[in-house]
Scaffold this active site. Sequence first.
Site, PDB file in Angstrom:
ATOM      1  N   SER A 174       4.659   5.895  27.445  1.00 47.23           N
ATOM      2  CA  SER A 174       4.967   7.178  28.043  1.00 47.23           C
ATOM      3  C   SER A 174       6.275   7.773  27.541  1.00 47.23           C
ATOM      4  CB  SER A 174       4.978   7.011  29.568  1.00 47.23           C
ATOM      5  OG  SER A 174       4.420   8.129  30.170  1.00 47.23           O
ATOM      6  N   ASP A 212       8.505  11.975  14.060  1.00 52.64           N
ATOM      7  CA  ASP A 212       8.100  13.287  13.550  1.00 52.64           C
ATOM      8  C   ASP A 212       9.257  14.026  12.884  1.00 52.64           C
ATOM      9  OD1 ASP A 212       5.554  12.823  14.435  1.00 52.64           O
ATOM     10  OD2 ASP A 212       5.737  14.013  16.264  1.00 52.64           O
ATOM     11  N   LYS A 234      -0.118   5.825  26.277  1.00 50.86           N
ATOM     12  CA  LYS A 234      -0.212   6.682  27.462  1.00 50.86           C
ATOM     13  C   LYS A 234       0.374   8.052  27.139  1.00 50.86           C
ATOM     14  CE  LYS A 234       1.416   7.203  32.194  1.00 50.86           C
ATOM     15  NZ  LYS A 234       2.288   8.376  31.960  1.00 50.86           N
TER      16      LYS A 234
END
Length: 747
Positions: free
Chosen positions: A469, A480, A494
């Site tokens: 999470s 990224d 998740k």
Amino acid sequence: MKKQMLLAAMSLAILSAYAGAAPTDKAADVPLKPAAQQTQAAVWASRVLSRYHYKATPLDDAMSEKIFDRYFKSLDAEKLFFVQADLDKYADAKQKLDDAIVGENLQLPFNIYNLYQQRFAERIAYARELLKSKPDFTLDESYQYDREKAEWPKDETEVKDLWRKRVKNDWLRLKLAGKDDKAIRDMLDKRYANYMSRSRKLNNEDVFQIFMNAYAMSIEPHTNYLGPRASEQFDIQMRLSLEGIGAVLQTREDYTVIREVVAGSPAGMSGKIKVGDRIMGVGQGSTGPFTDVLGWRIDDVVALIRGPKDSTVRLQMLPADAGPDGKPVTIALVRKKISMEEQSAKKTIMEVRDGTVKRRVGVISLPTFYMDFEARRKGEKDFKSATRDVARLLAELKKEKVDNVLIDLRNNGGGSLTEAVELTGLFIDRGPVVQQRSAEGKVEVENDTVPGLAWDGPVGVLINRGSASASEIFAAAMQDYGRGIIIGEPSFGKGTVQTLINLDRFGQGDKARLGELKMTIAQFFRINGGTTQLRGVTPDIKLPTIADAENFGESSYDNALPYTVIKPAVYIPAGEVKDIVPLLEKKHQARVAKDKDFQYLVDDINYVKKQRKENMISLNETARRKERDQQEARAKLREARLAAAPSPDDPILVPDPKEGLKQAVSPKPASAKAARQAAAVKGASRTDDGLQGDERSLAAELEAEKAAKNAKDVLLNEAVHILADEVGLLKTDTRLASRVLPYTSDR
């Protein structure tokens, strides 16, 4: 401020507490009944879940069938108590549990629970009866120790055979550990009696919470019902503080025992409370009568000990070295605010030799993404925050001139969405961090809006299957942006956002205590448009996979949301870490091929995976002794390795001038299943003593934990090596450095 959480299985370990349900014991022969406030909580929860959940699902006959199946499995996960006939008996109820909730009559699920208690008592009585005769260990038979995916026993004959094998396995484990028959009988009879005693302490709040979670989790895995006490416990875990005395408690037989005393707390400052002391009674104020707590549930004892700051609580204590008939002593303590520092972010510095130079890597271990929501809402300046703590640690590491920083998120199950965004902001100079999509399809972008960076140097993130999470948001954003190297195993997977809804807002009267819903309201997406849902974050450099993906992680749930993608956010990558990854991977592979400890770990992991897959253990004494001898041989190899001089290539922990030499500590597993899997690997080279945790002495248990805590962390060491390699490459190749670290290219 909304309490938006991103949790997989957040640990609820606390100071002087256990996250249990409501108080009171019950007689074994008194059937449990629902309370009026529980029927009220159920109907309001159903209205909220069926209308406002991200995956809003009507409470109808189809949902009732799902609740029915999940409720039975929640009560009897290993399928050791119910038989198929019990489920058949309630076949007509399969489509009536929705009516029970809407009609505010929960007697049906309570009747199912009462049948479970009856079966539980019958099975335990049978197990104790089996102890009167010694098992035959010459037979060639096996025991399936994990029955979560097994079928229900079809009849009494089959379930009794299961228990015969279970008792036989318990007996054989103790026999192989050197116990004689009398000691084994006494120990197992006491163990099974304790099972029964603990079962009898369950009450209607426990039953209601189990049932409501069967409903909530039938919609989606991360939606839960929190009873009043569990809700309070959740808040404590998020703010990492409570008002109490500063002692960690544990139940051992009928006693509530001091397991740990927190330094600087009222208990610690008193100098009168020691590890192993037993609490016999609790009194409120300076003169209030004592309540005898012998045999109580631990959460009930905790409820008496906790109280408002600056109030007095008196404890009747039986010292650790006193016998059962010893004289209790009375200790008065003034409650204070206790900070749960063990769950806060911590730093260490590890030094690696690279040729003739030394590389210093700062390691920040972050167990959860915590935040004191209430203190922040009130505008308090020093509210507890994971990001604030990490920013402070980064400033200290700068002063200590580290070359690289590793953020250790292993087994970090998540926490505050805000903290995930703001923590990312410490490493990037403004920009989007994560995208949220609501049930209506509206996409919002959560941005880091604070200019500047707390750390502009190289950074790595260490993850495992227990990283979930909020941990995945941070790791994905760092990946990224090309800002950091992700190391470890694929994360939990998740990709959903939860919020807390207090059901008391719908209750009648000022004293309503209906609990809370932790409800999924959105799905989060990476800024590149992908999601961590199901797939998790894939590391740039993979380390051995310890977890069993079939049984732990988002992909193990039968009703998890699907993987999907959306349009990428507009962002500018901060670096090109991918350019350096192949070089680091080559060095990593060459190093671990020669690292005996690393190869031992891989061997242990493979051994445990093989055991999991087989899911059978022999009940033949000769075969088991052979297995034990093999384990002991493995253990001796490991012990010989530990006794040898450490490798000159091992990272060295740099002493903290303030605190002295400490070992780097990894967070505890995020869930019971994660804990079992981690323990299985750690214990792969140890000999089984046949005991359960509370059957060992407290001193032995604490010593074993200390040894495990201080044991060599092979995966952390390798991650540190990788980051040290990165420093060496960047210092010798300025063009590569300018691509990987644009923030520092002009320095």
